[in-house]
Scaffold this active site. Structure first.
Site, PDB file in Angstrom:
ATOM      1  N   TRP A 166       0.798  -1.216   0.000  1.00  0.00           N
ATOM      2  CA  TRP A 166       0.000   0.000   0.000  1.00  0.00           C
ATOM      3  C   TRP A 166       0.834   1.270   0.000  1.00  0.00           C
ATOM      4  O   TRP A 166       0.331   2.334  -0.357  1.00  0.00           O
ATOM      5  CB  TRP A 166      -0.937   0.032   1.218  1.00  0.00           C
ATOM      6  CG  TRP A 166      -0.242  -0.193   2.538  1.00  0.00           C
ATOM      7  CD1 TRP A 166      -0.181  -1.361   3.239  1.00  0.00           C
ATOM      8  CD2 TRP A 166       0.485   0.767   3.315  1.00  0.00           C
ATOM      9  NE1 TRP A 166       0.543  -1.192   4.402  1.00  0.00           N
ATOM     10  CE2 TRP A 166       0.964   0.110   4.473  1.00  0.00           C
ATOM     11  CE3 TRP A 166       0.780   2.127   3.164  1.00  0.00           C
ATOM     12  CZ2 TRP A 166       1.724   0.754   5.460  1.00  0.00           C
ATOM     13  CZ3 TRP A 166       1.538   2.776   4.133  1.00  0.00           C
ATOM     14  CH2 TRP A 166       1.994   2.084   5.265  1.00  0.00           C
ATOM     15  N   ASN A 167       2.100   1.209   0.409  1.00  0.00           N
ATOM     16  CA  ASN A 167       2.835   2.459   0.618  1.00  0.00           C
ATOM     17  C   ASN A 167       3.284   3.119  -0.682  1.00  0.00           C
ATOM     18  O   ASN A 167       3.282   4.337  -0.803  1.00  0.00           O
ATOM     19  CB  ASN A 167       4.039   2.229   1.540  1.00  0.00           C
ATOM     20  CG  ASN A 167       5.041   1.252   0.970  1.00  0.00           C
ATOM     21  OD1 ASN A 167       4.678   0.233   0.377  1.00  0.00           O
ATOM     22  ND2 ASN A 167       6.314   1.541   1.151  1.00  0.00           N
ATOM     23  N   LYS A 190      -2.011  -8.664  -7.274  1.00  0.00           N
ATOM     24  CA  LYS A 190      -2.867  -8.569  -6.093  1.00  0.00           C
ATOM     25  C   LYS A 190      -2.459  -7.301  -5.337  1.00  0.00           C
ATOM     26  O   LYS A 190      -1.470  -7.287  -4.622  1.00  0.00           O
ATOM     27  CB  LYS A 190      -2.694  -9.809  -5.212  1.00  0.00           C
ATOM     28  CG  LYS A 190      -3.733  -9.922  -4.076  1.00  0.00           C
ATOM     29  CD  LYS A 190      -3.337  -9.110  -2.876  1.00  0.00           C
ATOM     30  CE  LYS A 190      -4.420  -9.136  -1.800  1.00  0.00           C
ATOM     31  NZ  LYS A 190      -4.285  -8.040  -0.843  1.00  0.00           N
ATOM     32  N   PRO A 191      -3.210  -6.184  -5.499  1.00  0.00           N
ATOM     33  CA  PRO A 191      -2.881  -4.977  -4.737  1.00  0.00           C
ATOM     34  C   PRO A 191      -3.353  -5.114  -3.296  1.00  0.00           C
ATOM     35  O   PRO A 191      -4.226  -5.924  -2.972  1.00  0.00           O
ATOM     36  CB  PRO A 191      -3.659  -3.885  -5.462  1.00  0.00           C
ATOM     37  CG  PRO A 191      -4.838  -4.599  -6.047  1.00  0.00           C
ATOM     38  CD  PRO A 191      -4.370  -5.993  -6.383  1.00  0.00           C
ATOM     39  N   ASP A 192      -2.771  -4.322  -2.421  1.00  0.00           N
ATOM     40  CA  ASP A 192      -3.271  -4.261  -1.058  1.00  0.00           C
ATOM     41  C   ASP A 192      -4.729  -3.819  -1.077  1.00  0.00           C
ATOM     42  O   ASP A 192      -5.129  -2.985  -1.897  1.00  0.00           O
ATOM     43  CB  ASP A 192      -2.418  -3.286  -0.233  1.00  0.00           C
ATOM     44  CG  ASP A 192      -2.745  -3.340   1.246  1.00  0.00           C
ATOM     45  OD1 ASP A 192      -3.725  -2.695   1.656  1.00  0.00           O
ATOM     46  OD2 ASP A 192      -2.039  -4.028   1.995  1.00  0.00           O
ATOM     47  N   SER A 242       5.967  -6.921   4.545  1.00  0.00           N
ATOM     48  CA  SER A 242       6.654  -7.101   5.819  1.00  0.00           C
ATOM     49  C   SER A 242       7.478  -8.380   5.822  1.00  0.00           C
ATOM     50  O   SER A 242       7.206  -9.327   5.069  1.00  0.00           O
ATOM     51  CB  SER A 242       5.637  -7.155   6.964  1.00  0.00           C
ATOM     52  OG  SER A 242       4.896  -8.368   6.913  1.00  0.00           O
ATOM     53  N   GLU A 263      10.956  -8.245  -1.360  1.00  0.00           N
ATOM     54  CA  GLU A 263      11.502  -7.036  -0.737  1.00  0.00           C
ATOM     55  C   GLU A 263      10.730  -6.808   0.550  1.00  0.00           C
ATOM     56  O   GLU A 263       9.532  -6.544   0.532  1.00  0.00           O
ATOM     57  CB  GLU A 263      11.396  -5.815  -1.636  1.00  0.00           C
ATOM     58  CG  GLU A 263      12.096  -4.614  -0.994  1.00  0.00           C
ATOM     59  CD  GLU A 263      11.989  -3.350  -1.799  1.00  0.00           C
ATOM     60  OE1 GLU A 263      11.348  -2.407  -1.290  1.00  0.00           O
ATOM     61  OE2 GLU A 263      12.538  -3.291  -2.916  1.00  0.00           O
ATOM     62  N   LEU A 264      11.448  -6.900   1.674  1.00  0.00           N
ATOM     63  CA  LEU A 264      10.804  -6.934   2.978  1.00  0.00           C
ATOM     64  C   LEU A 264      11.196  -5.714   3.809  1.00  0.00           C
ATOM     65  O   LEU A 264      11.524  -4.673   3.264  1.00  0.00           O
ATOM     66  CB  LEU A 264      11.165  -8.250   3.669  1.00  0.00           C
ATOM     67  CG  LEU A 264      10.928  -9.514   2.822  1.00  0.00           C
ATOM     68  CD1 LEU A 264      11.351 -10.759   3.566  1.00  0.00           C
ATOM     69  CD2 LEU A 264       9.475  -9.611   2.374  1.00  0.00           C
ATOM     70  N   CYS A 297      10.255   1.918   2.506  1.00  0.00           N
ATOM     71  CA  CYS A 297      11.129   0.833   2.943  1.00  0.00           C
ATOM     72  C   CYS A 297      12.597   1.224   2.921  1.00  0.00           C
ATOM     73  O   CYS A 297      13.420   0.595   3.592  1.00  0.00           O
ATOM     74  CB  CYS A 297      10.904  -0.405   2.073  1.00  0.00           C
ATOM     75  SG  CYS A 297      11.109  -0.104   0.302  1.00  0.00           S
ATOM     76  N   GLU A 395      11.516  -2.017  12.702  1.00  0.00           N
ATOM     77  CA  GLU A 395      11.039  -1.000  11.776  1.00  0.00           C
ATOM     78  C   GLU A 395       9.768  -0.324  12.301  1.00  0.00           C
ATOM     79  O   GLU A 395       8.800  -0.989  12.654  1.00  0.00           O
ATOM     80  CB  GLU A 395      10.761  -1.644  10.419  1.00  0.00           C
ATOM     81  CG  GLU A 395      10.408  -0.658   9.325  1.00  0.00           C
ATOM     82  CD  GLU A 395      10.255  -1.346   7.974  1.00  0.00           C
ATOM     83  OE1 GLU A 395      10.758  -0.802   6.986  1.00  0.00           O
ATOM     84  OE2 GLU A 395       9.630  -2.432   7.924  1.00  0.00           O
TER      85      GLU A 395
END
Length: 528
Positions: A166-167, A190-192, A242, A263-264, A297, A395
């Site tokens: 979402w960010n 699949k979007p948030d 996440s 990518e977390l 991130c 984080e």
């Protein structure tokens, strides 16, 4: 008058509920489905609904994509590249429309939304120009010189599942989708569930650019339902989110024996050396820590500065931070926008409150601002943070940064590396060569010198990704394209089977082959 978003959800913005409703009709389901209400963080009001897809809906979308993929893969890569270049042009042409959707869904400041819109044409042009050569067949050394050869070709994997966050819902969906499409794959995104409309708008533009029907599909719904179903149906997964969820994705991917890129999370360090210009470093800290209200991130959350420069840096950093304008507007103006929702606001507030209770000092910010917007939080600078506090090691993903003095560069490097994360870092020095030397000592996938993140992210020819708990794989560059292909070797013999010819004793053949391979090894040391 500013196109303020606080009076009414759609006042003075180039969108309407009907427009969003039209986008939602792109989502195909196999039956009647419940609706998910999408709320804007600008006012915490509903702006539309999308279907709550189920596993059969996901399977059907992947089946449609798979049928479209075969003919897409058979097209010359130059044709695929031209379509993606056209898509990049359309994103530029529809900039204001896309900016409005991104802001409405995320609450970010307009100039931060602009970064998303500018990024996509850059990626399209890079892969359209350089991608075809990356996918071309390559000649490799054969087993025996003059007797055999080998060629490596690159075949698309099939259907790629992109699970977008979402960010940065525009940038991070397309950064994964564009190279996948160029490589000849289909994509199901699949979007948030908080930011579905920007993905649907991009699907419209891909159609307009000439991408075949069903090649790029969007499935909406709750992550725990749609995510596993997508992973079980596709041939590759590109996930951004996440670390906790990333572990679950990796586990499921492993069971399915497919590959993935993840990518977390991160706890990104920023190191300010004793020879750095503190005013420049302070400007970089403001940009890095508070872009998109810290929901980035790549944002620095820990700043380590040489003790001789600590006070001057804090003066400059705090002064610049207090000048930031917190606000919600669909015009260029506010410097910092909203957090995504109430749960996230509560998490950021709790982290800061816990740190303060443990002895941290707040030099700027430290408060929610419901007078500005329902989920707004002030840009916050902390010092004297207890190493045991959660905010010191985990984080926060908000507009919060902690500053620590260090005695020397060795301590800065040691503390920067004292984390299981390794996504992004920055080093600040008036001596760029020294900055690069220190950067090599930082355990991160990307380290920027004299910039918080932009020079690394925007270097689309260079790979971007994390180490440790920050993920697997890379996006951008040749690495970001070749993750979406299988390398196929075709080896050819000019003399038939490589074996002893009829009538030649095995011992003679063994000695001859041994001498030939020894000679070949020796020649390889001298020949280019």
């Amino acid at each position: 008058m500013s196109r303020s978003a606080t009076a009414s959800t759609f006042d003075d913005v180039g969108l309407s509920a009907d427009m969003l409703e039209a986008l939602s009709t792109r989502v195909e389901t196999t039956g009647g489905r419940d609706a998910i209400s999408v709320r804007t963080p600008v006012t915490d009001e509903p702006i539309g609904t999308v279907p709550a897809c189920t596993a059969p809906d996901v399977a059907a979308a992947v089946d449609r994509a798979r049928r479209a993929q075969s003919s897409w893969a058979s097209r010359p890569v130059s044709e695929r590249a031209a379509i993606l270049e056209r898509f990049g042009d359309l994103v530029s042409d529809h900039r204001d429309w896309l900016l409005d959707i991104v802001q409405l869904e995320t609450g970010k400041a307009r100039h931060h939304a602009l970064e998303e819109v500018l990024d996509v044409p850059l990626s399209c042009s890079y892969y359209a120009t350089d991608g075809p050569s990356m996918l071309a067949d390559e000649s490799r050394s054969g087993a025996i010189s003059l007797v055999s050869d080998a060629t490596v070709g690159y075949d698309p994997l099939g259907v790629v599942g992109v699970i977008a966050p979402w960010n940065y819902p525009l940038t991070l969906a397309m950064a994964d989708a564009i190279p996948a499409l160029l490589a000849g794959n289909a994509v199901v995104c699949k979007p948030d569930e908080r930011t579905p409309f920007i993905a649907l708008a991009l699907a419209d533009l891909l159609d307009e650019a000439g991408v075949p029907e069903d090649l790029f599909g969007v499935v909406t719904g709750e992550g725990p339902t749609v995510g596993p179903a997508l992973i079980d149906a596709v041939d590759y997964v590109a996930f951004t989110g996440s670390t906790e969820t990333g572990r679950a994705v990796a586990e499921r991917v492993g069971r399915n024996l497919i590959d993935c890129s993840l990518e977390l999370g991160g706890k990104n360090p920023m190191i300010v050396l004793e020879d750095a210009d503190v005013e420049t470093a302070a400007r970089g800290a403001v940009k890095g820590a508070f872009t998109n209200a810290g929901q980035l991130c790549l944002a620095p959350e820990r700043i380590y500065i040489h003790e001789n420069r600590y006070e001057p840096f804090l003066d400059a950093f705090v002064g610049a931070t207090r000048k930031l304008r917190l606000g919600l507007s669909f015009e260029y103006g506010p410097d910092v926008g909203s957090l995504i929702d109430g749960d996230h606001l509560e998490g950021v507030s709790d982290d800061v409150d816990e740190a303060v209770e443990a002895g941290a000092s707040v030099l700027s910010g430290g408060r929610a601002r419901p007078d500005v917007g329902p989920f707004c939080y002030e840009p916050t600078i902390l010092t004297d943070v207890d190493p045991a506090a959660r905010i010191a090691s985990e984080e926060t993903f908000g507009p919060v940064v902690s500053v620590f003095p260090v005695a020397d560069v060795d301590e800065a490097i040691e503390r920067a590396n004292d984390t299981p994360y390794g996504l992004n870092a920055s080093v600040w020095s008036s001596d760029r060569a020294r900055g690069r030397d220190v950067a090599r000592e930082i355990d991160c996938g990307t380290v920027c010198v004299n910039d918080p993140y932009t020079v690394g992210w925007a270097a689309v020819d260079a790979p971007m990704g994390g180490t440790g708990d920050s993920g697997l794989g890379r996006r951008h560059g040749p690495e970001g394209l070749r993750r979406y292909v299988d390398a196929k070797t075709i080896a050819t013999s000019r003399i038939g089977p490589i074996d002893a010819p009829p009538g030649v004793p095995p011992g003679w053949y063994a000695r001859a082959v041994s001498r030939i391979t020894t000679l070949q090894r020796r020649l390889s040391r001298w020949l280019p």
